[in-house]
Motif scaffolding. Structure first.
Motif, PDB file in Angstrom:
ATOM      1  N   LYS A 210      -7.156 -19.685   5.669  1.00 26.15           N
ATOM      2  CA  LYS A 210      -7.022 -20.199   4.794  1.00 26.15           C
ATOM      3  C   LYS A 210      -5.456 -20.065   4.142  1.00 26.15           C
ATOM      4  N   ASP A 211      -5.269 -20.623   3.559  1.00 28.87           N
ATOM      5  CA  ASP A 211      -3.488 -20.291   2.634  1.00 28.87           C
ATOM      6  C   ASP A 211      -4.078 -19.163   1.549  1.00 28.87           C
ATOM      7  N   TYR A 212      -2.328 -18.663   2.191  1.00 32.69           N
ATOM      8  CA  TYR A 212      -2.966 -17.594   1.363  1.00 32.69           C
ATOM      9  C   TYR A 212      -3.512 -16.483   1.287  1.00 32.69           C
ATOM     10  N   ASP A 213      -4.294 -16.451   2.423  1.00 39.35           N
ATOM     11  CA  ASP A 213      -4.846 -15.013   3.123  1.00 39.35           C
ATOM     12  C   ASP A 213      -3.386 -14.386   3.511  1.00 39.35           C
ATOM     13  N   VAL A 214      -4.342 -13.220   3.310  1.00 43.75           N
ATOM     14  CA  VAL A 214      -3.009 -11.464   4.218  1.00 43.75           C
ATOM     15  C   VAL A 214      -4.391 -10.747   4.226  1.00 43.75           C
ATOM     16  N   PHE A 215      -4.130 -10.153   5.906  1.00 42.56           N
ATOM     17  CA  PHE A 215      -5.045  -9.550   6.776  1.00 42.56           C
ATOM     18  C   PHE A 215      -3.696  -8.139   7.308  1.00 42.56           C
ATOM     19  N   GLN A 216      -4.433  -7.496   6.938  1.00 38.47           N
ATOM     20  CA  GLN A 216      -4.038  -6.287   8.128  1.00 38.47           C
ATOM     21  C   GLN A 216      -4.895  -5.075   8.334  1.00 38.47           C
ATOM     22  N   TRP A 217      -4.055  -4.885   9.095  1.00 34.08           N
ATOM     23  CA  TRP A 217      -4.895  -4.337  10.679  1.00 34.08           C
ATOM     24  C   TRP A 217      -3.851  -2.392  10.287  1.00 34.08           C
ATOM     25  N   ARG A 218      -5.388  -1.560  10.537  1.00 35.15           N
ATOM     26  CA  ARG A 218      -4.633  -0.306   9.957  1.00 35.15           C
ATOM     27  C   ARG A 218      -5.718   0.462  11.673  1.00 35.15           C
ATOM     28  N   PHE A 219      -4.595   1.573  11.428  1.00 32.73           N
ATOM     29  CA  PHE A 219      -5.456   2.989  12.403  1.00 32.73           C
ATOM     30  C   PHE A 219      -5.302   3.598  11.794  1.00 32.73           C
TER      31      PHE A 219
ATOM     32  N   ASP B 245      -6.924   7.497  11.008  1.00 27.93           N
ATOM     33  CA  ASP B 245      -7.439   8.610   9.488  1.00 27.93           C
ATOM     34  C   ASP B 245      -6.657   8.189   8.203  1.00 27.93           C
ATOM     35  N   GLU B 246      -5.519   8.002   9.351  1.00 29.25           N
ATOM     36  CA  GLU B 246      -3.798   8.585   8.075  1.00 29.25           C
ATOM     37  C   GLU B 246      -4.259   6.483   7.822  1.00 29.25           C
ATOM     38  N   ASN B 247      -4.488   5.381   8.309  1.00 30.20           N
ATOM     39  CA  ASN B 247      -4.534   4.106   7.683  1.00 30.20           C
ATOM     40  C   ASN B 247      -3.478   3.260   7.702  1.00 30.20           C
ATOM     41  N   THR B 248      -2.568   3.888   8.781  1.00 30.95           N
ATOM     42  CA  THR B 248      -1.070   3.509   8.762  1.00 30.95           C
ATOM     43  C   THR B 248      -1.369   1.822   9.485  1.00 30.95           C
ATOM     44  N   LEU B 249      -0.202   1.300   8.984  1.00 31.31           N
ATOM     45  CA  LEU B 249      -0.031  -0.024   8.964  1.00 31.31           C
ATOM     46  C   LEU B 249       0.581  -0.160  10.101  1.00 31.31           C
ATOM     47  N   ILE B 250      -0.462  -1.360  11.164  1.00 33.02           N
ATOM     48  CA  ILE B 250       0.258  -1.829  12.486  1.00 33.02           C
ATOM     49  C   ILE B 250       0.167  -3.189  12.620  1.00 33.02           C
ATOM     50  N   ALA B 251      -0.166  -3.774  12.124  1.00 36.06           N
ATOM     51  CA  ALA B 251       0.005  -5.897  11.707  1.00 36.06           C
ATOM     52  C   ALA B 251       0.209  -6.111  10.297  1.00 36.06           C
ATOM     53  N   LYS B 252       0.237  -7.267  10.378  1.00 33.94           N
ATOM     54  CA  LYS B 252      -0.149  -8.308   9.068  1.00 33.94           C
ATOM     55  C   LYS B 252       0.599  -9.634   9.490  1.00 33.94           C
ATOM     56  N   ILE B 253      -0.590 -10.429   9.091  1.00 36.13           N
ATOM     57  CA  ILE B 253      -0.705 -11.774   8.722  1.00 36.13           C
ATOM     58  C   ILE B 253      -0.330 -12.177   7.158  1.00 36.13           C
TER      59      ILE B 253
ATOM     60  N   MET C 199       0.664  -1.056   0.095  1.00 36.34           N
ATOM     61  CA  MET C 199       0.145   0.069   0.329  1.00 36.34           C
ATOM     62  C   MET C 199       0.991   0.954  -0.093  1.00 36.34           C
ATOM     63  N   GLU C 200       0.185   2.248  -0.702  1.00 32.88           N
ATOM     64  CA  GLU C 200       1.222   3.818  -0.705  1.00 32.88           C
ATOM     65  C   GLU C 200       1.437   4.188   0.681  1.00 32.88           C
ATOM     66  N   GLY C 201       2.504   4.748   0.784  1.00 33.58           N
ATOM     67  CA  GLY C 201       2.873   5.015   2.297  1.00 33.58           C
ATOM     68  C   GLY C 201       3.657   3.716   3.041  1.00 33.58           C
ATOM     69  N   ASP C 202       3.556   2.383   2.659  1.00 32.61           N
ATOM     70  CA  ASP C 202       3.771   1.241   3.482  1.00 32.61           C
ATOM     71  C   ASP C 202       5.843   1.304   2.993  1.00 32.61           C
ATOM     72  N   SER C 203       5.919   0.484   4.415  1.00 30.34           N
ATOM     73  CA  SER C 203       7.233   0.225   3.555  1.00 30.34           C
ATOM     74  C   SER C 203       7.262  -2.056   3.012  1.00 30.34           C
TER      75      SER C 203
ATOM     76  N   ASP D  85      -9.837   4.696  15.627  1.00 33.10           N
ATOM     77  CA  ASP D  85     -10.799   3.952  14.625  1.00 33.10           C
ATOM     78  C   ASP D  85      -9.112   2.839  14.170  1.00 33.10           C
ATOM     79  N   TYR D  86      -9.897   1.329  13.958  1.00 29.18           N
ATOM     80  CA  TYR D  86      -9.477   0.295  13.492  1.00 29.18           C
ATOM     81  C   TYR D  86     -10.331  -0.026  12.816  1.00 29.18           C
ATOM     82  N   LYS D  87      -9.280   0.015  11.623  1.00 28.17           N
ATOM     83  CA  LYS D  87      -9.716  -0.903   9.788  1.00 28.17           C
ATOM     84  C   LYS D  87      -8.890  -2.313   9.401  1.00 28.17           C
ATOM     85  N   LEU D  88      -9.706  -3.177   9.622  1.00 27.54           N
ATOM     86  CA  LEU D  88      -8.582  -4.987   8.972  1.00 27.54           C
ATOM     87  C   LEU D  88      -9.767  -4.473   7.769  1.00 27.54           C
ATOM     88  N   LEU D  89      -8.179  -5.374   6.592  1.00 30.06           N
ATOM     89  CA  LEU D  89      -7.901  -5.332   5.992  1.00 30.06           C
ATOM     90  C   LEU D  89      -7.817  -7.562   5.658  1.00 30.06           C
ATOM     91  N   MET D  90      -8.803  -7.312   4.316  1.00 29.01           N
ATOM     92  CA  MET D  90      -8.703  -9.080   4.586  1.00 29.01           C
ATOM     93  C   MET D  90      -8.113  -8.775   3.242  1.00 29.01           C
TER      94      MET D  90
END
Length: 356
Positions: free
Chosen positions: A219-228, A230-238, A1-5, A281-286
């Motif tokens: 499931k296999d190949y799932d990608v979960f991202q937790w963001r926090f 207004d800027e949707n900062t990535l804080i955790a990922k599986i 995602m734009e802004g991430d590392s 606000d926390y957002k989970l993107l799956m």
């Protein structure tokens, strides 16, 4: 995602004394980073290519892996890692991330400020379906809002100066991937997710809180991202395929440092030792299956023992306090009446006694 590392990983676990590692970018194979173990030299060439990599490149001095921080769409493209004579290739895709509440509008912005006379601009949505087009030469602006079962009908607007696309009155049917082509070249990608419900969660300062969504197993190949925030900062990922869990607990001034825990079976996120800095606000993107997108949103409020709690708990506590107050009044009245009755009885006995 734009802004991430993002880290492009070398296959090495440890470099040898005679290793020479080079990272190049783009069709011209421009050298952007290099490690020469013999010379004990690590170099990043971050001023090349108009400085797009300036202050963004980090090399791992053990493995030679390359990390690009604060990514933009300019960093999308081919990367090559050359280890002595062996070559490993990567293609990096960078998405802009947009989140919007159901019923609101969202603008997907084009990277250009003004269109040229020969520009052809095309917007694509679900499964690469063309949904809007500008042909400057032909002076033609077209929205294909009847495609995909009419989900875009009367909802698409094109900016005639920049080619940006606005989607109005959003529904969850508009979740997903979008991309913009200018002269048949993909120039920008977007990841749009629509928030249809926000789950409110309240926690006492210093306690832990778990954000979950009734999933029993990823499931296999799932990608979960937790963001926090207004800027949707990535804080955790599986990322289930390489079975990798990452917490970015040093972001946002380190407020999450040593406080984040991810469940690698369900994807749930636990925040320990909460402070008021964790409210928001926390957002989970799956991302599941064939880039199938879904999301969940949580609003966390953090209260202390003095200021109590969130709105729901506050109402409950207020009602309980009122009930306790009423009960106290009833007990006091009962005590007064009981004592008065006892006094009256004593008075009767005293009045009716005979002295001997």
């Amino acid at each position: 995602m734009e802004g991430d590392s993002v880290s492009l990983n070398s296959p090495l676990t440890e470099m040898k004394d005679d290793d020479v590692i080079q990272w190049t970018f783009g069709d011209e194979n421009t050298l952007i980073a290099e490690i020469n173990v013999t010379a004990d030299r690590i170099t990043v060439y971050d001023d090349v290519l108009d400085g797009r990599f300036r202050d963004r490149l980090k090399l791992d001095d053990q493995t030679g892996s390359l990390t690009i921080t604060n990514t933009t769409t300019e960093h999308e493209g081919d990367y090559r890692l050359k280890i002595n004579s062996e070559i490993k290739s990567f293609y990096l895709t960078v998405f802009g991330l947009e989140s919007v509440m159901e019923g609101d509008s969202v603008s997907l912005n084009s990277p250009i400020t003004e269109m040229k006379d020969d520009d052809v601009i095309q917007w694509f949505g679900y499964k690469g379906t063309l949904i809007a087009e500008i042909n400057v030469t032909a002076d033609r602006f077209t929205v294909y809002d009847d495609v995909l079962d009419g989900r875009f009908r009367d909802r698409l607007k094109l900016d005639n100066q920049t080619g940006s696309l606005t989607i109005t009155n959003i529904t969850t049917d508009h979740d997903g991937f979008y991309y913009l082509k200018i002269k048949s070249e993909i120039r920008k990608r977007f990841f749009l997710f629509v928030i249809d419900e926000v789950k409110s969660v309240s926690v006492k300062e210093g306690d832990s809180v778990t954000l979950n969504f009734n999933l029993t197993e990823m499931k296999d190949y799932d990608v979960f991202q937790w963001r926090f925030g207004d800027e949707n900062t990535l804080i955790a990922k599986i990322n289930k395929w390489p079975d990798r869990i990452t917490v970015y607990d040093d972001v946002l001034d380190g407020r999450f440092r040593d406080r984040l825990k991810l469940d690698n079976q369900t994807g749930s996120l636990t925040i320990t030792n909460t402070t008021t800095g964790h409210a928001g606000d926390y957002k989970l993107l799956m991302i599941t299956g064939r880039r199938r997108l879904s999301s969940k949103s949580f609003r966390v409020s953090v209260y202390d023992s003095v200021h109590c709690c969130g709105p729901t708990e506050a109402v409950i506590r207020l009602v309980l306090s009122a009930l306790v107050g009423v009960a106290t009044v009833i007990i006091v009245v009962y005590e007064i009446r009981s004592r008065r009755a006892e006094g009256d009885q004593a008075h009767i006995h005293t009045s009716g006694s005979i002295d001997i």
